[in-house]
Design a protein around this motif. Structure first.
Motif, PDB file in Angstrom:
ATOM      1  N   ALA A   1      -4.890  -6.928  -3.806  1.00 12.98           N
ATOM      2  CA  ALA A   1      -5.428  -6.512  -2.592  1.00 12.98           C
ATOM      3  C   ALA A   1      -5.452  -4.965  -2.344  1.00 12.98           C
ATOM      4  N   VAL A   2      -4.357  -4.189  -2.721  1.00 11.26           N
ATOM      5  CA  VAL A   2      -4.358  -3.013  -2.598  1.00 11.26           C
ATOM      6  C   VAL A   2      -5.229  -2.247  -3.400  1.00 11.26           C
ATOM      7  N   PHE A   3      -5.359  -2.487  -4.574  1.00  2.08           N
ATOM      8  CA  PHE A   3      -6.171  -1.909  -5.766  1.00  2.08           C
ATOM      9  C   PHE A   3      -7.707  -2.262  -5.350  1.00  2.08           C
ATOM     10  N   ILE A   4      -8.000  -3.329  -5.113  1.00  2.00           N
ATOM     11  CA  ILE A   4      -9.249  -3.807  -4.923  1.00  2.00           C
ATOM     12  C   ILE A   4      -9.668  -2.889  -3.540  1.00  2.00           C
ATOM     13  N   GLY A   5      -8.900  -2.823  -2.842  1.00  2.00           N
ATOM     14  CA  GLY A   5      -9.273  -1.989  -1.388  1.00  2.00           C
ATOM     15  C   GLY A   5      -9.410  -0.651  -1.488  1.00  2.00           C
ATOM     16  N   GLY A   6      -9.002  -0.145  -2.771  1.00  2.00           N
ATOM     17  CA  GLY A   6      -9.579   1.365  -2.726  1.00  2.00           C
ATOM     18  C   GLY A   6      -8.283   2.227  -3.275  1.00  2.00           C
ATOM     19  N   ALA A   7      -6.981   1.782  -3.289  1.00  2.00           N
ATOM     20  CA  ALA A   7      -5.735   2.450  -3.544  1.00  2.00           C
ATOM     21  C   ALA A   7      -5.948   2.901  -5.246  1.00  2.00           C
ATOM     22  N   SER A   8      -5.354   4.021  -5.606  1.00  4.51           N
ATOM     23  CA  SER A   8      -5.629   4.669  -7.046  1.00  4.51           C
ATOM     24  C   SER A   8      -4.072   4.132  -7.570  1.00  4.51           C
ATOM     25  N   ALA A   9      -4.612   3.900  -8.812  1.00  2.00           N
ATOM     26  CA  ALA A   9      -3.421   3.334  -9.566  1.00  2.00           C
ATOM     27  C   ALA A   9      -2.372   4.357 -10.048  1.00  2.00           C
ATOM     28  N   THR A  10      -2.825   5.812  -9.900  1.00  2.00           N
ATOM     29  CA  THR A  10      -2.001   7.098  -9.987  1.00  2.00           C
ATOM     30  C   THR A  10      -1.189   7.367  -8.968  1.00  2.00           C
ATOM     31  N   GLY A  11      -1.353   6.510  -7.641  1.00  2.00           N
ATOM     32  CA  GLY A  11      -0.661   6.968  -6.544  1.00  2.00           C
ATOM     33  C   GLY A  11      -1.562   8.003  -5.717  1.00  2.00           C
ATOM     34  N   GLY A  12      -1.107   8.157  -4.273  1.00  2.00           N
ATOM     35  CA  GLY A  12      -1.663   9.522  -3.656  1.00  2.00           C
ATOM     36  C   GLY A  12      -2.946   9.103  -2.648  1.00  2.00           C
TER      37      GLY A  12
ATOM     38  N   LEU B   1     -11.836  -4.720 -12.791  1.00  2.00           N
ATOM     39  CA  LEU B   1     -13.328  -3.732 -12.321  1.00  2.00           C
ATOM     40  C   LEU B   1     -13.017  -2.835 -11.404  1.00  2.00           C
ATOM     41  N   ALA B   2     -11.867  -3.407 -10.421  1.00  2.25           N
ATOM     42  CA  ALA B   2     -11.810  -2.204  -9.474  1.00  2.25           C
ATOM     43  C   ALA B   2     -11.095  -0.993  -9.801  1.00  2.25           C
ATOM     44  N   VAL B   3      -9.946  -1.419 -10.708  1.00  5.05           N
ATOM     45  CA  VAL B   3      -9.157  -0.234 -11.103  1.00  5.05           C
ATOM     46  C   VAL B   3      -9.921   0.718 -12.009  1.00  5.05           C
ATOM     47  N   ALA B   4     -10.874  -0.055 -12.778  1.00  8.09           N
ATOM     48  CA  ALA B   4     -11.837   0.833 -13.751  1.00  8.09           C
ATOM     49  C   ALA B   4     -12.622   1.640 -13.200  1.00  8.09           C
ATOM     50  N   PHE B   5     -13.077   1.021 -11.896  1.00  9.25           N
ATOM     51  CA  PHE B   5     -14.155   1.768 -10.921  1.00  9.25           C
ATOM     52  C   PHE B   5     -13.492   3.084 -10.540  1.00  9.25           C
ATOM     53  N   ASP B   6     -12.235   2.875 -10.107  1.00 11.00           N
ATOM     54  CA  ASP B   6     -11.507   3.939  -9.500  1.00 11.00           C
ATOM     55  C   ASP B   6     -10.984   5.035 -10.590  1.00 11.00           C
ATOM     56  N   LEU B   7     -10.776   4.626 -11.658  1.00 12.86           N
ATOM     57  CA  LEU B   7     -10.514   5.899 -12.721  1.00 12.86           C
ATOM     58  C   LEU B   7     -11.994   6.492 -13.116  1.00 12.86           C
ATOM     59  N   TYR B   8     -13.100   5.534 -13.156  1.00 12.55           N
ATOM     60  CA  TYR B   8     -14.311   6.169 -13.506  1.00 12.55           C
ATOM     61  C   TYR B   8     -14.624   7.016 -12.384  1.00 12.55           C
TER      62      TYR B   8
ATOM     63  N   LEU C   1       0.799  -1.163  -0.018  1.00 12.23           N
ATOM     64  CA  LEU C   1       0.012   0.277  -0.069  1.00 12.23           C
ATOM     65  C   LEU C   1       0.706   1.133  -0.046  1.00 12.23           C
ATOM     66  N   LEU C   2       1.923   1.278   0.849  1.00 12.43           N
ATOM     67  CA  LEU C   2       2.519   2.361   0.889  1.00 12.43           C
ATOM     68  C   LEU C   2       3.441   2.665  -0.423  1.00 12.43           C
ATOM     69  N   VAL C   3       3.949   1.651  -0.907  1.00 15.95           N
ATOM     70  CA  VAL C   3       4.507   1.840  -2.164  1.00 15.95           C
ATOM     71  C   VAL C   3       3.939   2.035  -3.207  1.00 15.95           C
ATOM     72  N   ILE C   4       2.648   1.859  -3.341  1.00 16.02           N
ATOM     73  CA  ILE C   4       1.754   2.232  -4.509  1.00 16.02           C
ATOM     74  C   ILE C   4       1.141   3.763  -4.142  1.00 16.02           C
ATOM     75  N   ILE C   5       0.922   3.964  -2.950  1.00 14.19           N
ATOM     76  CA  ILE C   5       0.474   5.436  -2.571  1.00 14.19           C
ATOM     77  C   ILE C   5       1.624   6.272  -2.928  1.00 14.19           C
ATOM     78  N   THR C   6       3.025   6.073  -3.161  1.00 15.42           N
ATOM     79  CA  THR C   6       3.912   6.807  -3.526  1.00 15.42           C
ATOM     80  C   THR C   6       4.088   6.909  -5.000  1.00 15.42           C
TER      81      THR C   6
END
Length: 387
Positions: free
Chosen positions: A322-333, A374-381, A60-65
């Motif tokens: 797990a991190v992306f399905i749990g709501g993390a953004s693919a673009t970080g932050g 679908l989780a990442v697509a939902f985030d981008l939407y 999670l910390l890695v992806i957030i950065t």
């Protein structure tokens, strides 16, 4: 009502994952004829997914950065192999071997963090190289063979349970009491937080919704501990996970380091201009990932009671999913520790549920892939809609 709807919209990913987890559990409870939520199976779910949840916290910390780490499965396997050589081959006491293994993980994280933070090589390339390098080192250390068995004390971190209060109870009484204590602590902290919000005249959740939220968490907590108490009680690894979740939630929500990590992932240039030491922060995020990958490797080796060359395969994919399905953004932050844990539980329940109903591994992989997409697509939407 307007405040509640606003809160729901602003946290739609996190609340959505909670709802999705509950619905998935109810679905497989029905399809498996009630096996999914039996005490034995719930305990197995925790034991089987503990190392993925540990990796998800670090990932999670890695992806957030705004980075990625593809090497964590290989690092976990390598550390498990090194710990086996120390404990099984050389008879080292398991507490010393565990500390040294975590130090090895930190060194691995520092190695990769240096190339990413200071040499500015993309994390995808660095960790892909690390995945190949440490997989090769694992096979070299083990000479292509499994090494076993581990000492009983070491195995207990992954397979042991909290002792009960003496007295020959029909249920694990200490686990039930812990559930009650946690419920009281939760109510106290939530009420205290509400008073602080009120003092600073911040927007408050209406009392009816606040009470419903408290009641839901208390009921779920006590049902969960009751189910565990009906078998053997709290697993040792669950206590470790609880400590990690509490620690990292506090760090990410309440400390300067947590705010800097979010700032770095949101906009690196702006964070640097604001005084955030972006290179140093990136470096330490990878060091942290190395330590947690080492811990996951130890937990997996303890559960398997062996270090094997094939350990850790696809761990990185499960942690990232797990991190992306749990709501993390693919673009970080964006992302939360609780969200990553819920995402990991979604994956774990799906794996377990599909196995219980007899779905083949080919179907399981395909379904998990679709859920991640679908989780990442939902985030981008959601991001495009808010923009």
């Amino acid at each position: 009502m307007e405040t509640a709807l606003k809160l729901l919209r602003s946290n739609i990913r996190q609340y959505g994952m909670f709802i999705a987890l509950i619905l998935i559990m109810l679905l497989f409870q029905f399809l498996s004829d009630g096996i999914l939520l039996k005490p034995l199976n719930i305990t197995n779910l925790i034991l089987q997914n503990s190392y993925i949840l540990i990796l998800a916290i670090g990932m999670l910390l890695v992806i957030i950065t705004g980075h990625i780490d593809l090497s964590v499965g290989s690092v976990a396997a390598f550390v498990g192999a090194v710990s086996a050589i120390m404990m099984v081959k050389h008879g080292m006491s398991f507490p010393v071997a565990m500390v040294l293994s975590l130090v090895f993980g930190a060194i691995v994280g520092a190695w990769q963090g240096f190339w990413v933070a200071y040499v500015r090589i993309p994390s995808f390339i660095v960790t892909l190289a690390g995945m190949l390098l440490f997989r090769g080192l694992t096979m070299l250390v083990l000479d292509g063979k499994s090494v076993a068995p581990f000492p009983q004390g070491f195995r207990s971190i992954s397979t042991g349970f909290l002792p009960d209060i003496p007295g020959g109870w029909d249920i694990h009484l200490l686990t039930v009491l812990i559930g009650i204590v946690l419920s009281v602590l939760y109510i106290f902290m939530e009420w205290r937080g509400r008073l602080v919000q009120k003092r600073y005249k911040l927007e408050l959740l209406p009392i009816p919704f606040f009470i419903i939220k408290l009641a839901a968490v208390v009921i779920i907590t006590n049902l969960f501990t009751y189910v565990l108490a009906s078998y053997k009680g709290l697993p040792n690894i669950l206590i470790m996970l609880f400590i990690l979740i509490a620690l990292y939630t506090f760090v990410m929500r309440k400390t300067i380091m947590g705010r800097h990590i979010y700032a770095l992932g949101g906009n690196e240039k702006a964070a640097k201009l604001s005084g955030v030491k972006t290179k140093k922060m990136t470096f330490w995020v990878f060091v942290n990932m190395g330590v947690l990958a080492a811990l996951a490797g130890l937990v997996f080796a303890a559960r398997l009671n062996a270090a094997t060359p094939k350990a850790g395969v696809n761990f990185e994919l499960d942690a990232i999913a797990a991190v992306f399905i749990g709501g993390a953004s693919a673009t970080g932050g964006v992302g939360t520790v609780i969200g990553a844990i819920v995402g990991g539980l979604v994956m774990g329940v799906m794996n377990n549920g599909m196995s219980l109903v007899g779905l083949g591994i080919d179907y399981q992989q395909g379904i998990k892939g679709l859920v991640l997409l679908l989780a990442v697509a939902f985030d981008l939407y959601n991001k495009n809609k808010s923009a």
